[in-house]
Motif scaffolding. Structure first.
Motif, PDB file in Angstrom:
ATOM      1  N   LYS A  32      40.086  41.552  44.449  1.00  0.00           N
ATOM      2  CA  LYS A  32      40.814  41.521  43.181  1.00  0.00           C
ATOM      3  C   LYS A  32      40.326  40.361  42.321  1.00  0.00           C
ATOM      4  O   LYS A  32      40.083  40.514  41.123  1.00  0.00           O
ATOM      5  N   ARG A  33      40.163  39.185  42.951  1.00  0.00           N
ATOM      6  CA  ARG A  33      39.682  38.022  42.200  1.00  0.00           C
ATOM      7  C   ARG A  33      38.253  38.228  41.716  1.00  0.00           C
ATOM      8  O   ARG A  33      37.896  37.829  40.608  1.00  0.00           O
ATOM      9  N   GLU A  34      37.451  38.850  42.546  1.00  0.00           N
ATOM     10  CA  GLU A  34      36.068  39.110  42.163  1.00  0.00           C
ATOM     11  C   GLU A  34      36.016  40.045  40.960  1.00  0.00           C
ATOM     12  O   GLU A  34      35.218  39.850  40.032  1.00  0.00           O
ATOM     13  N   ARG A  35      36.887  41.065  40.951  1.00  0.00           N
ATOM     14  CA  ARG A  35      36.919  41.986  39.821  1.00  0.00           C
ATOM     15  C   ARG A  35      37.345  41.277  38.547  1.00  0.00           C
ATOM     16  O   ARG A  35      36.786  41.511  37.468  1.00  0.00           O
ATOM     17  N   ARG A  36      38.348  40.400  38.671  1.00  0.00           N
ATOM     18  CA  ARG A  36      38.813  39.657  37.495  1.00  0.00           C
ATOM     19  C   ARG A  36      37.732  38.703  37.005  1.00  0.00           C
ATOM     20  O   ARG A  36      37.548  38.514  35.796  1.00  0.00           O
ATOM     21  N   TYR A  37      37.008  38.081  37.933  1.00  0.00           N
ATOM     22  CA  TYR A  37      35.923  37.176  37.571  1.00  0.00           C
ATOM     23  C   TYR A  37      34.793  37.943  36.905  1.00  0.00           C
ATOM     24  O   TYR A  37      34.206  37.495  35.920  1.00  0.00           O
ATOM     25  N   GLU A  38      34.514  39.126  37.430  1.00  0.00           N
ATOM     26  CA  GLU A  38      33.495  39.998  36.838  1.00  0.00           C
ATOM     27  C   GLU A  38      33.893  40.358  35.411  1.00  0.00           C
ATOM     28  O   GLU A  38      33.056  40.342  34.495  1.00  0.00           O
ATOM     29  N   ASP A  39      35.171  40.698  35.220  1.00  0.00           N
ATOM     30  CA  ASP A  39      35.662  41.048  33.880  1.00  0.00           C
ATOM     31  C   ASP A  39      35.544  39.859  32.932  1.00  0.00           C
ATOM     32  O   ASP A  39      35.189  40.026  31.756  1.00  0.00           O
ATOM     33  N   LEU A  40      35.874  38.667  33.427  1.00  0.00           N
ATOM     34  CA  LEU A  40      35.763  37.468  32.603  1.00  0.00           C
ATOM     35  C   LEU A  40      34.328  37.290  32.111  1.00  0.00           C
ATOM     36  O   LEU A  40      34.081  37.078  30.915  1.00  0.00           O
TER      37      LEU A  40
END
Length: 347
Positions: A32-40
């Motif tokens: 989940k954090r990786e996806r949010r970081y990717e989105d950022l």
């Protein structure tokens, strides 16, 4: 007398904690954090391609931001700051020799590498920014960012505008192709209200007629192109205003800048050693390309427009600047006094 009773612990342990379940939980959390970081990172790429700048709010969170702020305040209160230096990169029709330095920029600064005592949180900040810059520079389909090879940066410039209307006139960070391609600024100003305190960063992207007015809010991180695409100014600040700036180098342009500096130094040394002999005096090197003239500041007339602010969790799956990943490690120890044309990189 102490009495004891039998307790039904079966009702107390209501949830199983088998290792398989814990592993799955942390895996999902990291995903989940990786996806949010990717989105950022993808949002930053889109903003830089479309607007030439990007704004990220809530970059590290209140707790970490306060630790950084306390370090900066301690350095400032200890008298470690000095007047910001000037580089002759203002408008070509306004020679700096005729203008007092404090009329051009009124900030106090300190250069921080991160390994100095009392700077561990500033180091953590720059490490996180390094991770984001590395990621957006190496992601697929990253547009303009894919044109650069970013592996080095300056030390962090910690700046304080001590209120009383201190400001920085319109200027360009890199008008002479010194290698800097991205400017990253992190703000540390709690409850900042520009209507009362001023201190807005006004960017006038070129070409165009729009301006972007960015308030220096706490835990806000911004990125923008360092060259003539983004003339900018710090408007008068009426309360203490803190910021931390890091510049990232494009490897090719940086190498060319250093080579020009070496040639210039060589010519200067030759001129000195042969000054007693007119016949042996060095001629200008025809292969040396002179730096381009300073950019003319774009005239803007419209109100602020540009990228919307992106809210970000603290980066999770990051690449610390000290991590060696092939050629992908950012060199966090680049001393800015190796920069061509000045003893320190200045804005």
């Amino acid at each position: 007398m102490i009495t004891s009773t039998t307790t039904d612990y079966q009702n107390f342990f209501k949830h199983s904690a088998h290792p398989a379940n814990a592993e799955q939980f942390f895996r999902e959390l990291l995903d989940k954090r990786e996806r949010r970081y990717e989105d950022l990172c993808r949002n930053i790429i889109n903003d830089m391609n479309q607007y030439g700048l990007s704004v990220v709010d809530d970059f590290l969170g209140m707790e970490t931001g306060l630790k950084i702020l306390n370090e900066v305040r301690s350095m400032y209160n200890a008298g470690a700051f000095h007047d910001g230096q000037l580089v002759h990169n203002q408008k070509p029709d306004a020679p700096t020799s005729a203008v007092r330095g404090d009329k051009i920029r009124g900030d106090k600064i300190k250069w921080v590498g991160g390994n100095e005592p009392g700077c561990s949180n500033v180091w953590y900040l720059t490490n996180q920014i390094d991770s984001v810059v590395y990621r957006v520079n190496t992601m697929k389909d990253n547009g303009i960012l894919g044109n650069y090879h970013i592996r080095e940066r300056t030390r962090a410039m910690v700046a304080c505008y001590p209120g009383s209307g201190t400001h920085y006139v319109m200027h360009v960070d890199n008008p002479n192709k010194d290698g800097r391609v991205i400017t990253a600024i992190y703000y540390l100003n709690i409850n900042w209200d520009a209507r009362e305190s001023g201190g807005i960063l006004r960017i006038r992207p070129t070409p165009g007629t729009t301006v972007a007015d960015i308030e220096p809010k706490f835990d806000r991180l911004i990125f923008f192109w360092s060259d003539i695409r983004n003339p900018h100014e710090v408007q008068p600040a009426h309360r203490t205003r803190y910021a931390i700036t890091v510049w990232y180098f494009d490897a090719k342009e940086r190498e060319e800048a250093l080579n020009r500096a070496k040639l210039e130094n060589s010519r200067t040394n030759n001129a000195i050693t042969s000054s007693t002999s007119q016949a042996q005096q060095a001629e200008p090197d025809s292969t040396t390309t002179p730096p381009p003239p300073p950019a003319t500041v774009a005239t803007a007339a419209t109100s602020a427009t540009g990228p919307s602010s992106t809210s970000s969790p603290a980066p999770a799956a990051v690449l610390p600047a000290s991590m060696s990943t092939g050629t992908g490690a950012l060199n966090a120890n680049v001393s800015s006094n190796s920069c061509a044309a000045s003893s320190e990189i200045c804005t």
